[in-house]
Scaffold this motif. Structure first.
Motif, PDB file in Angstrom:
ATOM      1  N   ARG A 120       0.835  -1.200   0.000  1.00 27.56           N
ATOM      2  CA  ARG A 120       0.000   0.000   0.000  1.00 27.56           C
ATOM      3  C   ARG A 120       0.873   1.254   0.000  1.00 27.56           C
ATOM      4  O   ARG A 120       0.579   2.223  -0.705  1.00 27.56           O
ATOM      5  CB  ARG A 120      -0.929   0.024   1.209  1.00 27.56           C
ATOM      6  CG  ARG A 120      -1.829   1.267   1.240  1.00 27.56           C
ATOM      7  CD  ARG A 120      -2.547   1.397   2.569  1.00 27.56           C
ATOM      8  NE  ARG A 120      -3.503   0.344   2.792  1.00 27.56           N
ATOM      9  CZ  ARG A 120      -4.796   0.427   2.459  1.00 27.56           C
ATOM     10  NH1 ARG A 120      -5.270   1.520   1.887  1.00 27.56           N
ATOM     11  NH2 ARG A 120      -5.605  -0.569   2.717  1.00 27.56           N
ATOM     12  N   GLN A 121       1.938   1.238   0.783  1.00 25.09           N
ATOM     13  CA  GLN A 121       2.803   2.408   0.844  1.00 25.09           C
ATOM     14  C   GLN A 121       3.433   2.710  -0.503  1.00 25.09           C
ATOM     15  O   GLN A 121       3.516   3.872  -0.927  1.00 25.09           O
ATOM     16  CB  GLN A 121       3.887   2.198   1.916  1.00 25.09           C
ATOM     17  CG  GLN A 121       4.639   3.458   2.287  1.00 25.09           C
ATOM     18  CD  GLN A 121       3.812   4.385   3.162  1.00 25.09           C
ATOM     19  OE1 GLN A 121       2.582   4.320   3.199  1.00 25.09           O
ATOM     20  NE2 GLN A 121       4.478   5.267   3.868  1.00 25.09           N
ATOM     21  N   GLU A 122       3.870   1.669  -1.201  1.00 26.26           N
ATOM     22  CA  GLU A 122       4.431   1.887  -2.535  1.00 26.26           C
ATOM     23  C   GLU A 122       3.365   2.452  -3.472  1.00 26.26           C
ATOM     24  O   GLU A 122       3.656   3.323  -4.304  1.00 26.26           O
ATOM     25  CB  GLU A 122       5.010   0.590  -3.094  1.00 26.26           C
ATOM     26  CG  GLU A 122       6.259   0.098  -2.376  1.00 26.26           C
ATOM     27  CD  GLU A 122       7.393   1.098  -2.398  1.00 26.26           C
ATOM     28  OE1 GLU A 122       7.571   1.792  -3.421  1.00 26.26           O
ATOM     29  OE2 GLU A 122       8.115   1.202  -1.389  1.00 26.26           O
ATOM     30  N   ALA A 123       2.138   1.963  -3.352  1.00 27.23           N
ATOM     31  CA  ALA A 123       1.052   2.484  -4.189  1.00 27.23           C
ATOM     32  C   ALA A 123       0.745   3.935  -3.849  1.00 27.23           C
ATOM     33  O   ALA A 123       0.466   4.748  -4.744  1.00 27.23           O
ATOM     34  CB  ALA A 123      -0.200   1.622  -4.012  1.00 27.23           C
ATOM     35  N   ARG A 124       0.812   4.288  -2.577  1.00 28.67           N
ATOM     36  CA  ARG A 124       0.570   5.672  -2.174  1.00 28.67           C
ATOM     37  C   ARG A 124       1.597   6.619  -2.788  1.00 28.67           C
ATOM     38  O   ARG A 124       1.281   7.759  -3.143  1.00 28.67           O
ATOM     39  CB  ARG A 124       0.605   5.772  -0.640  1.00 28.67           C
ATOM     40  CG  ARG A 124      -0.675   5.345   0.042  1.00 28.67           C
ATOM     41  CD  ARG A 124      -0.433   5.017   1.513  1.00 28.67           C
ATOM     42  NE  ARG A 124       0.253   6.036   2.277  1.00 28.67           N
ATOM     43  CZ  ARG A 124      -0.358   7.026   2.963  1.00 28.67           C
ATOM     44  NH1 ARG A 124      -1.670   7.135   2.939  1.00 28.67           N
ATOM     45  NH2 ARG A 124       0.338   7.885   3.659  1.00 28.67           N
TER      46      ARG A 124
END
Length: 300
Positions: A46-50
């Motif tokens: 999720r952090q990479e997607a953010r």
């Protein structure tokens, strides 16, 4: 996130000796080796997607070549380190952080991705005695805002770079400029006690919000050719409001905050947050604005 490396610390997940963490950074080290570190390992994808619209700005500014030696400061679970390693196929990348759980995940990802040129170590860049000129490029994606003594830290990073070596990092602009923070915080402020995230002069996510401060820091610690550019990008928060509410309220800080609230206040917090996020639902999910500085400089 984390800050820095100690090349004398073996990459075995053990806690660095106390004298390898600056006294003012000990709290950060404790935080990122506890629930926070484990939580962000779980939320790695999720952090990479953010950050998917922010990271390309950093990588383009870094100018990594096939044979570059790259230092990634506050590398977390290794997202930017692995991108750097793909670019530096004939070089070397050292990702550094104070979080053992996140570094363990980074090592696993590097092995799974077949990127032996990416290595990871734990320590504190503020106090580590880097070999002079060991790196061509130093990068950081939101990992340089937490030093207790930023002057010492940036001077140490400068020494780690060869003369003419490139520094490129992203840091947040002001709290009020970042809707990904203010929309949720404004929604829940009537019901819970919010933490202070932008105390003037204190280490924290918004400690480098002042561009003049950044310029002064870098100019005084061995850098020139300093550029500071505003980067404004939408940040993907999650597929729908319910998902984002669950994610945000499961953060270690949020859990602690809600634990001190009444049952009624907790229920109102959930409702208010969901309603606020629903206003930002789009075709690909919930998106909120982000505001960062992209900073580049050269070691004198």
């Amino acid at each position: 996130m984390g800050q820095g490396t100690d090349q004398g610390v073996a990459g075995d997940g053990g806690t660095p000796p106390p004298d390898k963490i600056a006294a003012g950074n000990a709290g950060q080290a404790e935080t990122w080796n506890g629930d926070d570190g484990r939580y962000w390992v779980q939320q790695r994808e999720r952090q990479e997607a953010r950050y998917r619209r922010l990271t390309p700005h950093l990588m383009a500014a870094a100018g990594i070549r096939a044979d570059s030696r790259v230092l990634d400061i506050g590398c977390g679970s290794g997202g930017t380190s692995l991108e750097a390693a793909r670019a530096a196929a004939e070089g070397a990348v050292l990702g550094v952080d104070v979080s053992a759980p996140m570094l363990a995940e980074a090592r696993k990802r590097a092995a799974d991705s077949g990127l032996p040129q990416a290595a990871f170590e734990r320590g504190d860049a503020q106090v580590h005695r880097f070999a002079d000129g060991a790196f061509d490029i130093a990068i950081s994606r939101f990992g340089v805002m937490f030093f207790a003594d930023p002057e010492a830290a940036f001077a140490n990073i400068a020494r780690a770079l060869r003369p003419g070596g490139q520094l490129a990092f992203l840091c947040w602009r002001s709290l009020r400029d970042n809707a990904y923070m203010t929309v949720p915080m404004d929604a829940i402020a009537p019901y819970v006690q919010l933490p202070e995230l932008d105390a003037p002069g204190a280490p924290g996510p918004f400690s480098l919000a002042d561009a003049d401060r950044i310029r002064k820091l870098l100019d005084g610690t061995g850098f020139d050719e300093i550029t500071i550019s505003a980067v404004d990008e939408p940040m993907w928060m999650g597929p729908d409001p319910d998902d984002v509410v669950a994610y945000q309220l499961d953060m270690p800080g949020s859990r602690a905050m809600l634990a001190e609230a009444s049952a009624e206040a907790r229920a109102k917090t959930v409702t208010a947050l969901r309603d606020a996020l629903a206003e930002h639902q789009g075709s690909d999910g919930v998106t909120l604005g982000s505001a960062a500085w992209l900073v580049t400089a050269r070691r004198r």
